[in-house]
Design an enzyme around this catalytic site. Structure first.
Site, PDB file in Angstrom:
ATOM      1  N   ARG A  52      -8.325  13.649 -35.953  1.00  0.00           N
ATOM      2  CA  ARG A  52      -7.123  13.127 -36.620  1.00  0.00           C
ATOM      3  C   ARG A  52      -6.816  13.942 -37.879  1.00  0.00           C
ATOM      4  NH1 ARG A  52      -6.938   6.834 -38.154  1.00  0.00           N
ATOM      5  NH2 ARG A  52      -8.264   7.534 -39.870  1.00  0.00           N
ATOM      6  N   LYS A 151      -1.994  11.368 -42.077  1.00  0.00           N
ATOM      7  CA  LYS A 151      -2.712  10.710 -43.176  1.00  0.00           C
ATOM      8  C   LYS A 151      -2.659  11.680 -44.360  1.00  0.00           C
ATOM      9  CE  LYS A 151      -6.815   7.784 -43.417  1.00  0.00           C
ATOM     10  NZ  LYS A 151      -6.243   6.540 -43.905  1.00  0.00           N
ATOM     11  N   GLU A 184       2.279  -2.184 -39.630  1.00  0.00           N
ATOM     12  CA  GLU A 184       0.852  -2.283 -39.958  1.00  0.00           C
ATOM     13  C   GLU A 184       0.730  -2.746 -41.394  1.00  0.00           C
ATOM     14  OE1 GLU A 184      -0.957   1.649 -39.968  1.00  0.00           O
ATOM     15  OE2 GLU A 184       0.922   2.539 -40.675  1.00  0.00           O
TER      16      GLU A 184
HETATM   17  N1  PXG Z   1      -3.170   2.078 -41.337  1.00  0.00           N
HETATM   18  C1  PXG Z   1      -3.149   2.809 -42.459  1.00  0.00           C
HETATM   19  C2  PXG Z   1      -1.868   3.057 -43.138  1.00  0.00           C
HETATM   20  C3  PXG Z   1      -4.351   3.329 -42.972  1.00  0.00           C
HETATM   21  O1  PXG Z   1      -4.340   4.071 -44.084  1.00  0.00           O
HETATM   22  C4  PXG Z   1      -5.537   2.261 -41.155  1.00  0.00           C
HETATM   23  C5  PXG Z   1      -4.322   1.808 -40.695  1.00  0.00           C
HETATM   24  C6  PXG Z   1      -6.778   1.985 -40.360  1.00  0.00           C
HETATM   25  O2  PXG Z   1      -7.218   3.159 -39.707  1.00  0.00           O
HETATM   26  P1  PXG Z   1      -8.757   3.433 -39.389  1.00  0.00           P
HETATM   27  O3  PXG Z   1      -8.749   4.761 -38.731  1.00  0.00           O
HETATM   28  O4  PXG Z   1      -9.488   3.418 -40.706  1.00  0.00           O
HETATM   29  O5  PXG Z   1      -9.207   2.347 -38.512  1.00  0.00           O
HETATM   30  C7  PXG Z   1      -5.573   3.044 -42.322  1.00  0.00           C
HETATM   31  C8  PXG Z   1      -6.866   3.575 -42.838  1.00  0.00           C
HETATM   32  C9  PXG Z   1      -9.189   3.270 -48.478  1.00  0.00           C
HETATM   33  C10 PXG Z   1      -9.227   3.417 -47.021  1.00  0.00           C
HETATM   34  O6  PXG Z   1     -10.039   3.880 -49.145  1.00  0.00           O
HETATM   35  C11 PXG Z   1      -8.063   3.424 -46.281  1.00  0.00           C
HETATM   36  C12 PXG Z   1      -8.125   3.576 -44.928  1.00  0.00           C
HETATM   37  C13 PXG Z   1      -9.325   3.715 -44.309  1.00  0.00           C
HETATM   38  C14 PXG Z   1     -10.483   3.714 -45.052  1.00  0.00           C
HETATM   39  C15 PXG Z   1     -10.438   3.555 -46.426  1.00  0.00           C
HETATM   40  O7  PXG Z   1      -8.338   2.545 -48.996  1.00  0.00           O
HETATM   41  N2  PXG Z   1      -6.961   3.584 -44.250  1.00  0.00           N
END
Ligand code: PXG
Length: 285
Positions: A52, A151, A184
């Site tokens: 990703r 991201k 989301e």
């Molecule tokens: N939507 C968004 C907008 C994200 O930023 C997710 C969904 C979940 O994706 P994953 O691949 O983690 O299942 C995210 C992920 C943080 C932090 O430090 C943010 C995320 C993941 C881990 C830590 O705030 N965002």
């Protein structure tokens, strides 16, 4: 010993881990990142996260200066240097330092940063009794402006939504897309349970393709629960039997209220609890 941070091939003490103020990652949010977790010394779905990251970089025409194998090794070495087996990993690739001005061609040397740290979790209370969330007026980035699948270091869209959520007294905020459909939350994907089926917005609703989202879909299918990726509206959440969020940080967290309205019977439901437990077993086994 101070926490060791990896920057472009070297480890630095946390206090000395610094990059240039001319880095376009700082000046323009020009860069990409990943947030991952390790369990028992192993990074969860490491390769998927790296894939990703590489896709995000490709989407913004940023060439990551090391190979995926080298990145994987650098992450594992940084975890080992800090003696962290259960933790949080933040991977960042910036455009690098350059002259002032947007032009990425005027930058050199993209920087690779790996921070491995302890993860601060939501309180146990949320996992047991569920979280309350609120719909915010900040919509998710229009995919034609900046794809939510990237991201990128420019997370202001989500931060604006987070601020709105916090001002309404909620830890997470629900974001709709430009069509008024459920997209989301600010750092989590969303699922509902309706008539025994698991429903979640499709990628083309303008969401990040969550790694935890995919893991939960896989676990549900293994448990012979039907999973459908379909467009959802707020109405679907208000009338759902169950609701939960997924993310690397949150894992699987039940949601019991949206916009002060009780979802289902107001308690984490049986399918949510089953998937939460299965996810827990899966990551810790
Ligand atoms: N939507 C968004 C907008 C994200 O930023 C997710 C969904 C979940 O994706 P994953 O691949 O983690 O299942 C995210 C992920 C943080 C932090 O430090 C943010 C995320 C993941 C881990 C830590 O705030 N965002």
């Amino acid at each position: 010993m101070s926490l060791q941070i990896y920057i472009s091939g070297k480890l630095y003490n946390k206090e000395d881990a610094k990059i240039s103020v001319y880095d376009h990652g700082l000046l323009y949010g020009d860069g990409v990142f990943e947030g991952m977790r390790s369990y028992n010394g192993k990074v969860f779905r490491h390769r998927e996260h790296l894939e990703r990251l590489w896709k995000s970089a490709r989407a913004i025409m940023l060439e990551i200066p090391i190979s995926m194998d080298e990145m994987e090794k650098a992450v594992n070495d940084t975890l080992a240097a800090n003696n962290i087996s259960d933790g949080y990993i933040r991977l960042v690739v910036t455009r690098g330092a350059g002259s002032l001005g947007l032009d990425p061609n005027r930058t050199q040397n993209p920087q690779v940063i790996i921070i491995t740290d302890k993860i601060s979790l939501y309180p146990d209370e949320y996992y047991e009794n569920g979280l309350e969330i609120v719909t915010v007026s900040t919509i998710r980035n229009h995919p034609a402006a900046l794809s939510p699948r990237v991201k990128s270091l420019n997370y202001l869209n989500n931060i604006m939504a987070k601020i709105e959520g916090l001002q309404a007294g909620c830890e997470e905020a629900l974001m709709l897309n430009h069509n008024g459909e459920v997209a989301e939350c600010t750092g989590d994907n969303i699922f509902i349970v309706r008539n025994g089926e698991l429903l979640t917005p499709p990628i083309d609703a303008g969401i990040l393709e969550g790694i935890t989202r995919q893991a939960v879909i896989d676990l549900a299918r293994e448990a012979e629960i039907t999973v459908r990726e379909i467009a959802l509206t707020r109405h679907d959440i208000f009338t759902a039997d169950e609701c939960f969020l997924t993310g690397s940080a949150a894992e699987v967290v039940p949601v019991v209220k949206l916009d002060r309205r009780v979802i289902g019977d107001g308690k984490p439901g049986p399918i949510t609890r089953k998937l939460k437990d299965r996810f827990h077993e899966y990551t810790r086994s």
